[in-house]
Design an enzyme around this catalytic site. Structure first.
Site, PDB file in Angstrom:
ATOM      1  N   GLY A  84      -8.181   8.765   1.040  1.00 26.48           N
ATOM      2  CA  GLY A  84      -8.469   9.008   2.445  1.00 26.48           C
ATOM      3  C   GLY A  84      -9.571   8.186   3.052  1.00 26.48           C
ATOM      4  O   GLY A  84      -9.935   8.394   4.210  1.00 26.48           O
ATOM      5  N   CYS A  93       0.538   9.428 -11.128  1.00 29.47           N
ATOM      6  CA  CYS A  93       1.560   9.420 -10.075  1.00 29.47           C
ATOM      7  C   CYS A  93       2.272  10.767 -10.106  1.00 29.47           C
ATOM      8  O   CYS A  93       2.752  11.191 -11.156  1.00 29.47           O
ATOM      9  CB  CYS A  93       2.544   8.283 -10.313  1.00 29.47           C
ATOM     10  SG  CYS A  93       3.884   8.292  -9.121  1.00 29.47           S
TER      11      CYS A  93
HETATM   12  C1  FMN Z   1       2.934   3.793  -0.634  1.00 27.61           C
HETATM   13  C2  FMN Z   1       2.014   4.132  -1.751  1.00 27.61           C
HETATM   14  C3  FMN Z   1       2.286   3.678  -3.037  1.00 27.61           C
HETATM   15  C4  FMN Z   1       1.438   3.983  -4.093  1.00 27.61           C
HETATM   16  N1  FMN Z   1       1.710   3.491  -5.328  1.00 27.61           N
HETATM   17  C5  FMN Z   1       0.834   3.728  -6.352  1.00 27.61           C
HETATM   18  C6  FMN Z   1       1.031   3.143  -7.625  1.00 27.61           C
HETATM   19  O1  FMN Z   1       1.991   2.418  -7.861  1.00 27.61           O
HETATM   20  N2  FMN Z   1       0.123   3.428  -8.605  1.00 27.61           N
HETATM   21  C7  FMN Z   1      -0.971   4.226  -8.383  1.00 27.61           C
HETATM   22  O2  FMN Z   1      -1.765   4.418  -9.295  1.00 27.61           O
HETATM   23  N3  FMN Z   1      -1.195   4.768  -7.173  1.00 27.61           N
HETATM   24  C8  FMN Z   1      -0.316   4.543  -6.148  1.00 27.61           C
HETATM   25  N4  FMN Z   1      -0.564   5.097  -4.915  1.00 27.61           N
HETATM   26  C9  FMN Z   1      -1.757   5.927  -4.731  1.00 27.61           C
HETATM   27  C10 FMN Z   1      -2.921   5.121  -4.172  1.00 27.61           C
HETATM   28  O3  FMN Z   1      -3.317   4.111  -5.027  1.00 27.61           O
HETATM   29  C11 FMN Z   1      -4.124   6.035  -3.887  1.00 27.61           C
HETATM   30  O4  FMN Z   1      -4.541   6.629  -5.091  1.00 27.61           O
HETATM   31  C12 FMN Z   1      -3.791   7.129  -2.913  1.00 27.61           C
HETATM   32  O5  FMN Z   1      -2.939   6.633  -1.902  1.00 27.61           O
HETATM   33  C13 FMN Z   1      -5.023   7.729  -2.252  1.00 27.61           C
HETATM   34  O6  FMN Z   1      -5.776   6.757  -1.573  1.00 27.61           O
HETATM   35  P1  FMN Z   1      -5.624   6.485   0.012  1.00 27.61           P
HETATM   36  O7  FMN Z   1      -5.779   7.803   0.693  1.00 27.61           O
HETATM   37  O8  FMN Z   1      -6.708   5.514   0.335  1.00 27.61           O
HETATM   38  O9  FMN Z   1      -4.278   5.923   0.216  1.00 27.61           O
HETATM   39  C14 FMN Z   1       0.298   4.789  -3.860  1.00 27.61           C
HETATM   40  C15 FMN Z   1       0.025   5.256  -2.568  1.00 27.61           C
HETATM   41  C16 FMN Z   1       0.855   4.940  -1.519  1.00 27.61           C
HETATM   42  C17 FMN Z   1       0.544   5.467  -0.152  1.00 27.61           C
END
Ligand code: FMN
Ligand code: FAD
Ligand code: FAD
Ligand code: FMN
Ligand code: FES
Ligand code: FES
Lengths: 233, 296, 296, 233
Positions: free
Chosen positions: B238, B124
């Site tokens: 993404g 994170c």
């Molecule tokens: C609102 C939000 C909250 C997230 N919270 C976490 C989290 O608590 N722990 C974590 O490992 N990743 C967290 N992420 C990251 C996502 O799990 C993921 O790795 C990242 O969004 C990229 O994937 P995506 O483009 O499909 O969203 C969060 C992402 C978003 C958008």
């Protein structure tokens, strides 16, 4: 996010005000915005008309909002969420406290659609009842009897021939909505009713999950307006 | 054609719900589990944590930027919440944990008997003393993984950050520590400023970029990790269309995670699954056969 | 209202053409100089260099990915090409140089008497022995800058990569070396795979992501550098609209560079200039007054 | 980038072939594609019809292309670039060598538009002349006199009443185009003429700058078709 200017502030009582924006937000009644008063928090607020919100001071941000000066710039996300389903027949609106806000918008909208609208509106005291002048046909209830029916708005509703109405719309504190839900269930009217719910909102756009109900719905996307029959109360 | 086996987890398709998206309540996890290969719950720490003030998520034309700040009710309360997944969930449940020390990480696993696997949030980008703050040091990553592995028999995944000079170095450290798979990637550091109010849009000033914008960045990380590690790679970042799923699998992902795309629809995974089914029917190959094919 | 002074360069507006975009020929630089505050030529090294095979640039919905590979005709030949800019150019000319050692970097400046300033490419993510390969080591960055500064009286800018754990660390090293300004950022590592042919789309497999996708990432770098350094920051990455220009200036950029947006139109800078003029007329503030305002 | 399948390969002679795709590429005559023969390079090629290219083997990629088997998948970016300006009156097309490729497309297009089209087509030897069967009205020139006029296509053009034509379109090796440019300049006909030019292309989308002309134009965006009067030759 984009910004709008607060053009006018109408104070209704010591802790409630309507903020009128300098532009219309294309929307439907029941939809909400995430409003960011810079320096404070971003909070969800229902539209009380296409260009206003009506807000009650309950904490830091809402307090600051109620006391905001005209000319202030606020950030807006939305309008978003599922609106009320309109009708052009007989409609009953049931409001508890600041729950009147989205119903004010709905009231005006339904009347413009040609519906026959009646409002039941409850609050703790007469002083907390706002915007009565905007309502065409209404009855009020107060917990302390200071105005209208002495008791809760649900108790008032119990006395009414609810079956007469084609659609019933309600917004207010959750205990009130739950009581009203029980009433509608007894009378087998849940299908006709839509409730606007509140939950703690973080993202306001369906990703964070903080507003999720036990039924699995998101208040910010599938709600805030739900068909009462869908709620497992 | 879509089934995947990942570190002994049997998944009906390669798509997992990413952590932090609709993962704070059992009800939403259960709902999504119907069409997901697995779901990852929102990251949880030992103690309750407020997270940042709103606004915590903003969207722009190419994705989202969030700084939720690892808000969570704490391990005990969250475990209670997740309990109902055991009976009603329709896919494996992965619990994502964050902490500051190897010991703290390891102490978390015992709270979650309902978990089928654990994901370590080493990535994170906007939390103090957690996430990237611990996950960009290879030594520490190795120790964390080793300690967690001692605490549980279940598979353990390490979720990595793209905000480092060399993600493979961190991935290798996790592998040496005994991790069962790596997850790449968490969000990319970023921010946005509102030009009217002249203020950062997020209360935390900056946050992590997710969604379509970061797809090429995530894909490159998956490609590099697949090339250099022996363990499976789980791709995330993404993914929005079925083509993106295939692209990540070709790059070397055994499974993928999907987060921001849920912004478009709760039914995202269902429609991706249908499209992937049509694709495999057309090519006659199972998705499992395609893993890493673009390296050939 | 748009004029900016940057390390003694007088610019008619804060927008510079970014290196590598339409910067291989004097004719295109001259054409763009009409509406640019300054132009940066394509990075040049001592010897001629082929670059990678085609395809070297691909576009996707959110930006471009390129691996041109620092192709260049070499310092002597390029200096000849650039000569005509001296008489016909309508803004300062910045020559971008790449090399592998401090000495090689320093030896380049004497080839370019027509340059008004130099930009050190410490950040190309897809070149061997150049760009990021030298620019992610703070010691080396400090030495390179110091050596180049000894070789020329002209302003020297260091162009930094976002593909590091801490861009501020590199920025500080450049500042300690005596650099006049930092440029943030070069492209973000990324790649794309074609799912029909099942091959990476770029001949070099991976490249650098530019364009709108990376705007929040670049903005965060500018914000951090502005906070921690004394010298001016030049912002670059995804700038496409006049609002983006303002956003970077509010984050702390004294000037900005624009690259991929030229994809949309050769007249990009002209139309941005007109819009910025309208904006400053409306607010009554010059752009120079807005630098870093979002930090207040 | 997207992929198309090569449906058919027509070999014209030992080093020239037309590759016909399995689908039509929405385009105008004069536009080009960046074609990626996987494992080789991505190269610019003019469309010789909405679903074909006509290519001459000059190096590694073009050699492989000419020898490609039907069924091969190739990557395509585009069609892009500035097309020829069509006319429905009298048109002269002047081709040198493989410069015939875009003019083939233009030829068919103009005839469909109702124009009166005549082609002057030059090559080194008779053997190098391709697709003559597609041309309605033409004269050829060969350097070795093996067919048609003995000399260059520009020398042939010199003998023609060029003024008769409303529009003149040319494509071929640069020395030929320069010679033709001189001829048109002498006759004050530059305004009527459009040339399709070639330059080394890297990105094919207007950002890298490798195709820039001394006039500052990009061949890939402002070109490949230029009004002859715009060229400072
Ligand atoms: C609102 C939000 C909250 C997230 N919270 C976490 C989290 O608590 N722990 C974590 O490992 N990743 C967290 N992420 C990251 C996502 O799990 C993921 O790795 C990242 O969004 C990229 O994937 P995506 O483009 O499909 O969203 C969060 C992402 C978003 C958008
Ligand atoms: C869809 C929706 C529409 C709403 N419409 C209106 C409206 O039209 N007018 C109006 O006055 N209020 C409305 N609210 C409630 C309003 O969002 C909260 O009163 C506000 O967030 C409190 O912020 P605060 O900083 O002033 O108070 P805080 O100090 O944060 O909290 C004060 C109280 O408000 C509750 N609360 C805090 N944050 C939220 C939140 N995000 N959502 C719900 N409750 C919260 C807390 O539990 C606490 O009891 C709506 C809420 C939702 C979800
Ligand atoms: C807009 C445009 C349209 C074209 N249309 C056609 C066409 O319809 N049919 C056709 O056969 N050819 C066409 N060409 C030329 C074609 O692109 C080159 O023949 C091809 O790139 C050579 O690649 P190669 O790998 O086979 O040869 P290489 O081994 O790369 O080079 C062989 C020769 O071709 C020249 N060349 C190399 N690359 C390029 C390039 N990118 N652009 C121009 N010349 C180059 C070299 O200078 C050398 O003389 C066009 C070129 C352009 C710019
Ligand atoms: C095709 C292309 C070539 C580039 N070549 C160089 C280069 O030679 N030197 C350099 O410092 N940056 C180079 N860059 C990076 C840009 O200068 C810029 O930092 C980056 O593209 C981000 O800005 P943008 O989003 O406005 O394009 C190149 C970018 C592109 C797209
Ligand atoms: S507030 Fe984030 S999902 Fe509803
Ligand atoms: S080929 Fe890159 S600008 Fe034309």
């Amino acid at each position: 996010m984009y910004c709008v200017k607060v053009e006018k502030v109408v104070r209704h009582n010591k802790d409630t005000a309507t903020l009128i924006f300098d532009s219309i937000l294309p929307s439907y009644p029941g939809q909400f915005v995430m409003l960011n008063l810079f320096g404070y928090e971003e909070i969800p607020l229902s539209l009380s008309s296409p260009r206003s919100i009506t807000v009650k001071a309950v904490g830091e941000t809402t307090k600051a909002l109620v006391n905001v000066n005209p000319g202030a710039i606020v950030g807006i996300k939305g309008p978003s969420g599922n609106p009320f389903t309109p009708t052009d027949t007989k409609a009953l609106l049931v409001a508890g406290g600041i729950g009147i806000a989205p119903l004010l918008y709905l009231h005006d909208y339904l009347i413009a659609e040609g519906a026959n609208v009646h409002v039941l509106y409850g609050a703790r005291t007469a002083d907390e009842l706002v915007c009565l002048e905007r309502l065409k046909s209404y009855e009020v209830a107060t917990d302390d009897g200071s105005k209208g029916f002495y008791g809760s708005v649900v108790e008032l509703a119990e006395l009414k021939p609810l079956r007469k109405y084609e659609r019933i719309y309600a917004c207010g504190p959750e205990p009130m909505l739950r009581a009203f839900h029980r009433l509608l269930k007894e009378r087998r009217l849940l299908d006709k009713a839509e409730f606007s719910l509140e939950r703690l909102m973080r993202c306001g756009m369906g990703v964070c999950g903080s507003c999720v109900l036990p039924e699995g719905f998101r208040v910010c996307v599938e709600g805030p307006v739900f068909n009462a029959a869908k709620l497992e109360w | 054609m879509l089934e995947v086996e990942l570190c002994s987890l049997k998944m009906k398709n390669p798509m997992m719900l990413a952590s932090g998206i609709l993962g704070s309540h059992a009800s939403s996890l259960i709902r999504i589990s119907k069409h997901a290969g697995a779901v990852v719950a929102k990251s949880v720490g030992l103690e309750a944590r407020e997270g940042y003030k709103n606004p915590v998520v903003i969207n722009y034309a190419h994705g989202l930027i969030n700084a939720v700040g690892l808000s969570s009710p704490g391990a005990r309360a969250f475990a209670e919440k997740l309990n109902s997944f055991k009976t009603e969930g329709r896919c494996p449940l992965i619990v994502s944990v964050f902490a500051s020390t190897p010991e703290e990480f390891a102490s978390l696993t015992s709270f979650f008997p309902m978990a089928d696997a654990f994901e370590l949030n080493l990535s994170c980008p906007h939390a103090e003393n957690a996430g990237m703050a611990v996950g960009s040091n290879p030594e520490l990553v190795r120790e964390i993984v080793a300690e967690v592995k001692r605490s549980t028999e279940k598979p353990v995944f390490a979720k990595l950050s793209p905000n480092v000079l060399d993600i493979v170095e961190i991935g290798k450290a996790a592998e040496e520590g005994g991790v069962d798979a790596v997850v790449a990637v968490n969000t990319v550091r970023g921010m946005s400023i509102d030009i009217t109010s002249r203020k950062p849009k997020l209360s935390n000033i900056s946050g992590g970029v997710s969604g379509e914008a970061i797809k090429p960045i995530a894909l490159k990380c998956v490609w590099d990790l697949y090339k250099e590690l022996e363990i499976p790679v789980i791709g995330v970042g993404g993914i929005t269309t079925w083509k993106d799923v295939v692209e990540f699998i070709l790059a070397g992902a055994t499974a993928v995670q999907i987060g921001s795309a849920l912004f478009y629809s709760y039914r995202m995974l269902y429609s991706l699954m249908e499209s992937l089914r049509a694709y495999t029917r057309q090519t006659g190959e199972s998705l499992a056969e395609l893993v890493g094919k673009a390296h050939e």
